[in-house]
Design an enzyme around this catalytic site. Structure first.
Site, PDB file in Angstrom:
ATOM      1  N   LYS A 192      -2.077  -7.892  12.321  1.00 34.19           N
ATOM      2  CA  LYS A 192      -2.829  -8.384  11.159  1.00 34.19           C
ATOM      3  C   LYS A 192      -1.860  -8.752  10.034  1.00 34.19           C
ATOM      4  O   LYS A 192      -1.208  -7.898   9.456  1.00 34.19           O
ATOM      5  CB  LYS A 192      -3.801  -7.320  10.623  1.00 34.19           C
ATOM      6  CG  LYS A 192      -4.772  -7.939   9.612  1.00 34.19           C
ATOM      7  CD  LYS A 192      -5.532  -6.931   8.786  1.00 34.19           C
ATOM      8  CE  LYS A 192      -4.851  -6.571   7.502  1.00 34.19           C
ATOM      9  NZ  LYS A 192      -4.664  -7.677   6.528  1.00 34.19           N
ATOM     10  N   THR A 247       3.166   2.222  -0.509  1.00 39.74           N
ATOM     11  CA  THR A 247       3.174   3.647  -0.162  1.00 39.74           C
ATOM     12  C   THR A 247       1.755   4.224  -0.137  1.00 39.74           C
ATOM     13  O   THR A 247       1.409   5.006   0.761  1.00 39.74           O
ATOM     14  CB  THR A 247       4.087   4.407  -1.146  1.00 39.74           C
ATOM     15  OG1 THR A 247       5.436   3.946  -0.918  1.00 39.74           O
ATOM     16  CG2 THR A 247       4.034   5.906  -0.934  1.00 39.74           C
ATOM     17  N   ALA A 248       0.913   3.812  -1.087  1.00 39.70           N
ATOM     18  CA  ALA A 248      -0.457   4.351  -1.124  1.00 39.70           C
ATOM     19  C   ALA A 248      -1.229   3.913   0.127  1.00 39.70           C
ATOM     20  O   ALA A 248      -1.961   4.709   0.730  1.00 39.70           O
ATOM     21  CB  ALA A 248      -1.177   3.881  -2.382  1.00 39.70           C
ATOM     22  N   THR A 249      -1.041   2.666   0.544  1.00 31.30           N
ATOM     23  CA  THR A 249      -1.728   2.194   1.757  1.00 31.30           C
ATOM     24  C   THR A 249      -1.160   2.904   2.982  1.00 31.30           C
ATOM     25  O   THR A 249      -1.906   3.268   3.903  1.00 31.30           O
ATOM     26  CB  THR A 249      -1.563   0.666   1.933  1.00 31.30           C
ATOM     27  OG1 THR A 249      -1.697   0.038   0.669  1.00 31.30           O
ATOM     28  CG2 THR A 249      -2.585   0.106   2.885  1.00 31.30           C
ATOM     29  N   GLU A 267       6.929   1.487   6.955  1.00 32.80           N
ATOM     30  CA  GLU A 267       7.963   0.908   6.080  1.00 32.80           C
ATOM     31  C   GLU A 267       7.278   0.660   4.750  1.00 32.80           C
ATOM     32  O   GLU A 267       6.423  -0.228   4.653  1.00 32.80           O
ATOM     33  CB  GLU A 267       8.473  -0.422   6.653  1.00 32.80           C
ATOM     34  CG  GLU A 267       8.987  -0.363   8.084  1.00 32.80           C
ATOM     35  CD  GLU A 267      10.388   0.201   8.176  1.00 32.80           C
ATOM     36  OE1 GLU A 267      10.984   0.508   7.131  1.00 32.80           O
ATOM     37  OE2 GLU A 267      10.882   0.362   9.305  1.00 32.80           O
ATOM     38  N   CYS A 301      10.798  -5.640  -0.804  1.00 31.50           N
ATOM     39  CA  CYS A 301      10.859  -4.180  -0.909  1.00 31.50           C
ATOM     40  C   CYS A 301      12.282  -3.696  -1.177  1.00 31.50           C
ATOM     41  O   CYS A 301      12.479  -2.618  -1.710  1.00 31.50           O
ATOM     42  CB  CYS A 301      10.323  -3.560   0.381  1.00 31.50           C
ATOM     43  SG  CYS A 301      11.169  -4.186   1.845  1.00 31.50           S
ATOM     44  N   GLU A 398       7.045   1.445  -8.637  1.00 27.92           N
ATOM     45  CA  GLU A 398       7.382   0.140  -8.064  1.00 27.92           C
ATOM     46  C   GLU A 398       6.589  -0.961  -8.770  1.00 27.92           C
ATOM     47  O   GLU A 398       5.366  -0.907  -8.843  1.00 27.92           O
ATOM     48  CB  GLU A 398       7.041   0.126  -6.568  1.00 27.92           C
ATOM     49  CG  GLU A 398       7.523  -1.149  -5.893  1.00 27.92           C
ATOM     50  CD  GLU A 398       7.134  -1.234  -4.425  1.00 27.92           C
ATOM     51  OE1 GLU A 398       5.986  -0.884  -4.088  1.00 27.92           O
ATOM     52  OE2 GLU A 398       7.972  -1.664  -3.618  1.00 27.92           O
TER      53      GLU A 398
END
Ligand code: NDP
Length: 494
Positions: A192, A247-249, A267, A301, A398
């Site tokens: 996806k 990071t939250a996802t 990652e 990133c 971030e």
């Protein structure tokens, strides 16, 4: 980091097989409409125009894609490595053949300068397929002799259907970084792309047909993260997940995967330090660090968004960034000379400018930039901020945009503490002519990659991934092939 655009439903007329403006899912070797019939707008960030409608897929579409991938698995996993390799090489050749078109699609979809898509994104997609096509021809398996009693040997077998979820910042680059090793190792996959950048994934699907890829080996489902992405992450028949994103996802993906004991590679985000010691070659350190801050509008990133300059060279570094940032050409991403394109979405512009505002409140000085560019599209000026402490939010969170902070430091111990003060640990750059110090600092920094006197110099064989909340696991080279296979020990009594 979830920055979503407003979405509207569009009608779903009959689709030609090679759809361009109304994209379809690619399942079992065919383009198919989403079961719901719902579509989302895909917006060109530089013009704010809708350039495509993409399927708003849900769990039903993911089920169909996983079923196709499962059906294709046995035959694909038994296909000799040499044949798999040839198909991957063919895909790479087709990407190369359609290089310019893919670069244009990436630029229009993401807002990045076409020069960058030509230099970074598309070459890397080609390299990903070539690298893993040949890597599988050079794999050895381990053997352990237990005295004269037994011989153990290790089989590395593909796991089945790989779930591959990629973000919008380097769309084809990161999608192919997952697809290539997954299928090279003998898995099939459901991939996806981000719903904000579906165009090159769609073109890749067309090229897969041209390459003669067997049906069901690579399936591409478009749609939103919380629906289509979450359905992949939670699917019982997807035993291995490779996710790149915020990071939250990543935490949500890990939570969905944990009860099913999936193999997961994450990652995630970064807040990468660039450390410039007083003895550094500033002629090289400043322009490279500037590129590290602003390439792809700071939406990589690995961007170095926190610069730490040793006090004797601090003013010189700030001055270099000031002039460098001001001289970057902002403009139409499709113009060859453009260096800074558009951010991905209006919501992302708000987020980035929100951090500039926060920097002001935290006592920072906006040295240059800090505003939206007055033109159509989601453009933000390259922004250089000084005067902030290492522990303030702007240096801890971030931003993922064209914003860099520059902070002075006195000595090695202090800058290592600054560098390690965030919850992230993806990459870092250290600029010094002192070799021993370079090695010392590299060992002390908590990050998955340390670049010494360079940035984004990538060798696809090396382990890649993040420390702390920047990720779990390593990909790259044989690490990727190990991740996408399960080791099985066979013990033969002698
Ligand atoms: P997101 O985390 O918002 O999204 C990443 C992908 O996950 C997208 O395809 C997204 O779909 C999907 N997704 C969203 N929610 C879910 C869910 N609940 N379950 C499963 N999938 C979901 O990241 P961004 O796209 O905003 O990308 C930027 C982030 O990616 C930054 O934090 C950046 O640092 C990180 N990144 C990390 C890299 C690394 O190698 N460590 C490399 C590149 C980026 P959709 O977009 O359609 O909603």
């Amino acid at each position: 980091m979830g920055t979503s655009r407003s979405k509207t439903a569009a009608d779903a007329p009959e689709m030609p097989r090679f759809a361009r403006h109304k994209l379809q899912n690619f399942i079992n070797g065919e383009f198919v409409a989403p079961k719901s019939g719902r579509y989302l707008d895909d917006i060109n960030p530089a013009t704010e125009e809708v350039i495509a409608a993409i399927p708003d897929s849900d769990a039903g579409d993911v089920d169909a894609a996983v079923a196709a991938a499962r059906a294709a698995f046995r035959s694909w996993s038994l296909t000799p490595a040499d044949n798999r390799s040839r198909l991957l090489l063919k895909i790479a050749d087709l990407i190369e053949k359609n290089f310019e078109e893919l670069a244009r699609l990436e630029s229009a979809d993401n807002g990045k300068p076409i020069s960058l898509a030509r230099r970074l994104d598309i070459p890397r997609a080609i390299a990903n397929f070539r690298f893993f096509a040949t890597a599988i021809l050079h794999q050895a398996s381990e053997a352990h002799l237990t005295d004269s009693t037994a011989l153990n040997y290790t089989l590395r077998q593909p796991l089945g259907v790989a779930g591959l979820i990629a973000p919008w910042n380097l769309p084809l680059y990161l999608l192919s970084w997952k697809i290539a090793p997954a299928i090279a190792a003998g898995n099939t996959c459901v991939a996806k792309p981000s719903e904000m950048t579906p165009m090159t994934a769609n073109r890749l699907a067309e090229l897969l047909i041209e390459a003669g890829m067997p049906q069901g080996v690579i399936n591409i489902v478009h749609g939103l993260g919380p629906t289509a992405g979450a359905a992949i992450a939670a699917h019982r028949d997807v035993p291995v997940l490779s996710f790149t994103g915020g990071t939250a996802t990543g935490a949500k993906v890990a939570a969905a995967a944990a009860p099913l004991f999936k193999k997961v590679s994450l990652e995630l985000g970064g807040k990468n330090p660039t450390i410039i010691f007083a003895d550094a070659d500033l002629e090289e350190a400043i322009p490279t660090s500037l590129r590290a801050a602003f390439w792809n509008q700071g939406e990589i990133c690995l961007c170095g968004s926190r610069v730490f300059a040793q006090r004797p060279v601090f003013d010189k570094v700030v001055e270099g960034f000031f002039h460098g940032a001001k001289s970057l050409r902002i403009g139409d991403p499709l113009d060859d000379g453009t260096q800074i394109g558009a951010l991905i979405s209006a919501a992302h512009v708000d987020k980035v400018l929100g951090y500039v505002e926060l920097a002001r409140k935290e006592g920072g000085k906006i040295f240059t930039g800090g505003h939206r560019v007055e033109r159509r599209g989601y453009f933000v000026e390259p922004t250089v901020i000084t005067g902030l402490q290492s522990d303030c939010r702007v240096l801890q969170e971030e931003i993922f945009g064209p914003v860099v902070t520059i902070t002075p430091f006195d000595d090695e111990a202090e800058v290592i503490a600054f560098a390690n003060s965030t919850r992230y640990g993806l990459s870092s750059s250290v600029w010094t002519r002192d070799l021993q110090r370079a090695h010392r600092v590299a060992a002390a920094i908590e990050s998955g990659t340390v670049w010494i006197n360079c940035w984004l110099l990538r060798d696809l064989r090396v382990p890649f991934g993040g420390a702390k909340e920047s990720g779990v696991g390593r990909e790259g080279g044989f690490d990727s092939l190990e991740f996408f296979t399960e080791a099985k020990n066979v013990c033969v009594k002698l």
